[in-house]
Design a protein around this motif. Structure first.
Motif, PDB file in Angstrom:
ATOM      1  N   VAL A   1       0.815  -1.213   0.000  1.00  0.00           N
ATOM      2  CA  VAL A   1       0.000   0.000   0.000  1.00  0.00           C
ATOM      3  C   VAL A   1       0.853   1.269   0.000  1.00  0.00           C
ATOM      4  CG1 VAL A   1      -0.215   0.179   2.522  1.00  0.00           C
ATOM      5  CG2 VAL A   1      -2.063   1.027   1.054  1.00  0.00           C
ATOM      6  N   ASP A   2       2.085   1.183   0.502  1.00  0.00           N
ATOM      7  CA  ASP A   2       2.950   2.357   0.539  1.00  0.00           C
ATOM      8  C   ASP A   2       3.252   2.905  -0.848  1.00  0.00           C
ATOM      9  OD1 ASP A   2       3.237   2.211   3.351  1.00  0.00           O
ATOM     10  OD2 ASP A   2       4.753   0.665   3.137  1.00  0.00           O
ATOM     11  N   GLU A   3       3.147   2.057  -1.865  1.00  0.00           N
ATOM     12  CA  GLU A   3       3.505   2.445  -3.225  1.00  0.00           C
ATOM     13  C   GLU A   3       2.285   2.669  -4.116  1.00  0.00           C
ATOM     14  OE1 GLU A   3       7.197   2.311  -4.755  1.00  0.00           O
ATOM     15  OE2 GLU A   3       6.911   3.274  -2.817  1.00  0.00           O
ATOM     16  N   VAL A   4       1.098   2.714  -3.514  1.00  0.00           N
ATOM     17  CA  VAL A   4      -0.115   2.728  -4.334  1.00  0.00           C
ATOM     18  C   VAL A   4      -0.209   3.985  -5.206  1.00  0.00           C
ATOM     19  CG1 VAL A   4      -1.633   3.849  -2.641  1.00  0.00           C
ATOM     20  CG2 VAL A   4      -2.588   2.185  -4.264  1.00  0.00           C
ATOM     21  N   LYS A   5       0.345   5.107  -4.758  1.00  0.00           N
ATOM     22  CA  LYS A   5       0.279   6.333  -5.559  1.00  0.00           C
ATOM     23  C   LYS A   5       1.073   6.213  -6.851  1.00  0.00           C
ATOM     24  CE  LYS A   5      -0.530   9.602  -1.769  1.00  0.00           C
ATOM     25  NZ  LYS A   5      -0.013  10.797  -1.054  1.00  0.00           N
ATOM     26  N   PHE A   6       2.056   5.309  -6.859  1.00  0.00           N
ATOM     27  CA  PHE A   6       2.898   5.148  -8.041  1.00  0.00           C
ATOM     28  C   PHE A   6       2.410   4.035  -8.957  1.00  0.00           C
ATOM     29  CE2 PHE A   6       5.472   6.695  -4.489  1.00  0.00           C
ATOM     30  CZ  PHE A   6       5.897   7.901  -5.006  1.00  0.00           C
ATOM     31  N   GLY A   7       1.438   3.259  -8.491  1.00  0.00           N
ATOM     32  CA  GLY A   7       0.863   2.212  -9.325  1.00  0.00           C
ATOM     33  C   GLY A   7       1.857   1.133  -9.698  1.00  0.00           C
ATOM     34  N   THR A   8       2.456   0.491  -8.708  1.00  0.00           N
ATOM     35  CA  THR A   8       3.424  -0.567  -8.965  1.00  0.00           C
ATOM     36  C   THR A   8       2.741  -1.763  -9.635  1.00  0.00           C
ATOM     37  OG1 THR A   8       3.065  -1.612  -6.812  1.00  0.00           O
ATOM     38  CG2 THR A   8       4.748   0.113  -6.920  1.00  0.00           C
ATOM     39  N   PRO A   9       3.514  -2.658 -10.252  1.00  0.00           N
ATOM     40  CA  PRO A   9       2.913  -3.841 -10.889  1.00  0.00           C
ATOM     41  C   PRO A   9       2.036  -4.651  -9.936  1.00  0.00           C
ATOM     42  CG  PRO A   9       5.171  -3.604 -11.611  1.00  0.00           C
ATOM     43  CD  PRO A   9       4.958  -2.559 -10.546  1.00  0.00           C
ATOM     44  N   LEU A  10       2.433  -4.735  -8.660  1.00  0.00           N
ATOM     45  CA  LEU A  10       1.633  -5.485  -7.694  1.00  0.00           C
ATOM     46  C   LEU A  10       0.302  -4.787  -7.438  1.00  0.00           C
ATOM     47  CD1 LEU A  10       2.016  -8.074  -5.992  1.00  0.00           C
ATOM     48  CD2 LEU A  10       2.718  -6.615  -4.089  1.00  0.00           C
TER      49      LEU A  10
ATOM     50  N   GLN B   1      -1.234  -2.789  -9.562  1.00  0.00           N
ATOM     51  CA  GLN B   1      -2.014  -2.920 -10.784  1.00  0.00           C
ATOM     52  C   GLN B   1      -2.628  -4.308 -10.916  1.00  0.00           C
ATOM     53  OE1 GLN B   1       0.338  -1.658 -14.168  1.00  0.00           O
ATOM     54  NE2 GLN B   1       1.145   0.093 -13.046  1.00  0.00           N
ATOM     55  N   LYS B   2      -1.857  -5.322 -10.573  1.00  0.00           N
ATOM     56  CA  LYS B   2      -2.364  -6.692 -10.635  1.00  0.00           C
ATOM     57  C   LYS B   2      -3.563  -6.863  -9.716  1.00  0.00           C
ATOM     58  CE  LYS B   2      -1.035 -11.495  -9.788  1.00  0.00           C
ATOM     59  NZ  LYS B   2       0.045 -12.400  -9.295  1.00  0.00           N
ATOM     60  N   PHE B   3      -3.475  -6.319  -8.509  1.00  0.00           N
ATOM     61  CA  PHE B   3      -4.580  -6.432  -7.559  1.00  0.00           C
ATOM     62  C   PHE B   3      -5.805  -5.678  -8.067  1.00  0.00           C
ATOM     63  CE2 PHE B   3      -6.797  -5.230  -3.556  1.00  0.00           C
ATOM     64  CZ  PHE B   3      -7.065  -6.505  -3.091  1.00  0.00           C
ATOM     65  N   GLY B   4      -5.586  -4.483  -8.582  1.00  0.00           N
ATOM     66  CA  GLY B   4      -6.702  -3.690  -9.095  1.00  0.00           C
ATOM     67  C   GLY B   4      -7.388  -4.352 -10.268  1.00  0.00           C
ATOM     68  N   LYS B   5      -6.595  -4.965 -11.154  1.00  0.00           N
ATOM     69  CA  LYS B   5      -7.141  -5.548 -12.377  1.00  0.00           C
ATOM     70  C   LYS B   5      -7.747  -6.924 -12.140  1.00  0.00           C
ATOM     71  CE  LYS B   5      -4.757  -4.962 -16.089  1.00  0.00           C
ATOM     72  NZ  LYS B   5      -3.687  -5.058 -17.125  1.00  0.00           N
ATOM     73  N   SER B   6      -6.979  -7.812 -11.501  1.00  0.00           N
ATOM     74  CA  SER B   6      -7.403  -9.213 -11.409  1.00  0.00           C
ATOM     75  C   SER B   6      -8.333  -9.490 -10.236  1.00  0.00           C
ATOM     76  CB  SER B   6      -6.174 -10.122 -11.307  1.00  0.00           C
ATOM     77  OG  SER B   6      -5.474  -9.896 -10.097  1.00  0.00           O
ATOM     78  N   VAL B   7      -8.379  -8.585  -9.258  1.00  0.00           N
ATOM     79  CA  VAL B   7      -9.209  -8.827  -8.076  1.00  0.00           C
ATOM     80  C   VAL B   7     -10.322  -7.785  -7.956  1.00  0.00           C
ATOM     81  CG1 VAL B   7      -9.250  -9.051  -5.563  1.00  0.00           C
ATOM     82  CG2 VAL B   7      -7.305  -9.955  -6.857  1.00  0.00           C
ATOM     83  N   VAL B   8      -9.954  -6.524  -7.747  1.00  0.00           N
ATOM     84  CA  VAL B   8     -10.947  -5.506  -7.384  1.00  0.00           C
ATOM     85  C   VAL B   8     -11.916  -5.211  -8.523  1.00  0.00           C
ATOM     86  CG1 VAL B   8     -11.277  -3.121  -6.622  1.00  0.00           C
ATOM     87  CG2 VAL B   8      -9.402  -4.486  -5.687  1.00  0.00           C
TER      88      VAL B   8
ATOM     89  N   ASP C   1     -11.326   5.388 -13.048  1.00  0.00           N
ATOM     90  CA  ASP C   1     -11.631   5.787 -11.673  1.00  0.00           C
ATOM     91  C   ASP C   1     -11.068   4.784 -10.673  1.00  0.00           C
ATOM     92  OD1 ASP C   1     -12.893   7.929 -10.232  1.00  0.00           O
ATOM     93  OD2 ASP C   1     -14.390   6.490  -9.545  1.00  0.00           O
ATOM     94  N   VAL C   2     -11.148   3.506 -11.006  1.00  0.00           N
ATOM     95  CA  VAL C   2     -10.667   2.480 -10.082  1.00  0.00           C
ATOM     96  C   VAL C   2      -9.144   2.518  -9.963  1.00  0.00           C
ATOM     97  CG1 VAL C   2     -10.547   0.631 -11.796  1.00  0.00           C
ATOM     98  CG2 VAL C   2     -10.881   0.063  -9.388  1.00  0.00           C
ATOM     99  N   SER C   3      -8.447   2.910 -11.026  1.00  0.00           N
ATOM    100  CA  SER C   3      -6.985   3.001 -10.946  1.00  0.00           C
ATOM    101  C   SER C   3      -6.560   4.244 -10.166  1.00  0.00           C
ATOM    102  CB  SER C   3      -6.365   3.026 -12.351  1.00  0.00           C
ATOM    103  OG  SER C   3      -6.641   4.238 -13.027  1.00  0.00           O
TER     104      SER C   3
ATOM    105  N   GLY D   1     -13.233  -2.250 -16.575  1.00  0.00           N
ATOM    106  CA  GLY D   1     -12.169  -2.806 -15.748  1.00  0.00           C
ATOM    107  C   GLY D   1     -11.156  -1.782 -15.294  1.00  0.00           C
ATOM    108  N   TYR D   2     -10.005  -2.286 -14.893  1.00  0.00           N
ATOM    109  CA  TYR D   2      -8.908  -1.443 -14.406  1.00  0.00           C
ATOM    110  C   TYR D   2      -8.024  -1.043 -15.582  1.00  0.00           C
ATOM    111  CZ  TYR D   2      -4.711  -0.118 -11.740  1.00  0.00           C
ATOM    112  OH  TYR D   2      -3.623   0.558 -11.222  1.00  0.00           O
ATOM    113  N   LYS D   3      -8.016   0.238 -15.886  1.00  0.00           N
ATOM    114  CA  LYS D   3      -7.183   0.760 -16.969  1.00  0.00           C
ATOM    115  C   LYS D   3      -6.527   2.055 -16.494  1.00  0.00           C
ATOM    116  CE  LYS D   3     -10.109  -1.091 -20.677  1.00  0.00           C
ATOM    117  NZ  LYS D   3     -10.975  -0.741 -21.827  1.00  0.00           N
ATOM    118  N   PRO D   4      -5.377   2.416 -17.070  1.00  0.00           N
ATOM    119  CA  PRO D   4      -4.747   3.694 -16.698  1.00  0.00           C
ATOM    120  C   PRO D   4      -5.713   4.857 -16.875  1.00  0.00           C
ATOM    121  CG  PRO D   4      -3.255   2.376 -18.034  1.00  0.00           C
ATOM    122  CD  PRO D   4      -4.572   1.663 -18.051  1.00  0.00           C
ATOM    123  N   GLY D   5      -5.832   5.667 -15.841  1.00  0.00           N
ATOM    124  CA  GLY D   5      -6.728   6.816 -15.894  1.00  0.00           C
ATOM    125  C   GLY D   5      -8.146   6.530 -15.470  1.00  0.00           C
TER     126      GLY D   5
END
Length: 292
Positions: A69-78, A80-87, A102-104, A96-100
């Motif tokens: 969670v400390d890196e969430v502002k930078f959108g690390t691969p981990l 992004q994976k959680f946002g796309k494949s889970v949330v 609302d969910v991203s 779905g989860y795409k750059p820009g």
């Protein structure tokens, strides 16, 4: 024949290693597989169910809603994976989860809705004639984007007039990141139903600068990062101090029957880390234990 039996046993062993127990198992969740394989979901849901069965109505649940969670502002691969494949997938977010999207941009906020959906099912007593479930959030969430809400029958904003008017008798409330604990009693009065669970979920900060809360809310499931390690508690178990090693695994150092002071547990873990690894247990610095 013997080779086939051995191969079968190895497959079973691998399956057991990948799939957590029905309640998520004992001990803190694995970093960070536990966010993806439902270990966190099972642990938190089971802990909340046990707390409710023991008579608790005002409950706190707190853990990092996003892996790393400390890196969430930078959108690390981990992240992004959680946002796309889970949330995004679980909530049925259109596009779905795409750059820009609302969910991203608001990954923590939507992740908390995902967790509320999971924990709410357990808190309501579903599927055996469960109570109605409401999720209230103080975070920037567009509820209209959530097409798969599971057990949650309504959403709302914390302390809004509309959310207060729509309250139902016996309704389970999951209140996401409502703010300082000095407001929690007012939130229960405004939104809660007598005798029904009111769960404060993933409050982002503490105004007491300590572990848990001082308002009498049962800390049913609690996972907090501290310097060089973690604090973990799953109701009705003890409070546990974990050291995070340079390889990303954790080790239980000490258990407490009663909630310790944050400074006590942080000092224990920090000093043990330095004694073992000196400066070579830094999550951020290349060559000194970097793992993020």
């Amino acid at each position: 024949m013997k080779a086939a039996i051995i191969a079968s046993l190895l497959l079973v062993q691998q399956s057991l290693a990948l799939v957590p127990f029905i309640d998520g198992g004992k001990g803190m969740p694995k970093l960070y597989n536990g966010w993806f394989n439902e270990q966190v979901s099972k642990q938190a849901s089971s802990a909340v169910s046990r707390a409710i069965a023991a008579g608790a109505t005002n409950i706190e649940v707190n853990f990092p809603p996003v892996p790393n969670v400390d890196e969430v502002k930078f959108g690390t691969p981990l992240n992004q994976k959680f946002g796309k494949s889970v949330v995004a997938r679980d909530l049925g977010i259109p596009g779905g989860y795409k750059p820009g999207s609302d969910v991203s941009r608001q990954l923590i906020a939507y992740s908390n809705i995902y967790w509320a959906k999971r924990i709410g099912a357990s808190a309501s007593g579903a599927p055996l004639g469960g109570k109605p479930v409401c999720c209230l959030s103080a975070e920037p969430v567009n509820f209209n984007l959530i097409k798969s809400s599971g057990c949650i029958s309504r959403f709302g904003s914390v302390m809004s007039q509309e959310a207060r008017k729509q309250g139902r008798n016996g309704e389970v409330i999951l209140c996401v990141n409502p703010g300082g604990e000095e407001t929690w009693d007012r939130l229960v009065s405004a939104h809660g139903s007598p005798g029904a669970p009111f769960i404060v979920m993933n409050n982002a900060y503490s105004t007491t600068y300590n572990l848990g809360n001082k308002r009498g809310f049962e800390e049913a499931y609690y996972l907090k990062r501290i310097s060089k390690g973690w604090v973990f508690r799953s109701f009705p178990g003890p409070w546990c101090a974990y050291l995070e090693r340079p390889d990303g695994t954790v080790e239980l150092l000490k258990s407490y029957d009663k909630k310790p002071e944050l400074r006590e547990i942080a000092t224990l873990v920090r000093e043990e880390s330095f004694q073992r690894y000196a400066i070579n247990n830094d999550r951020w610095t290349p060559g000194f234990g970097e793992r993020l």
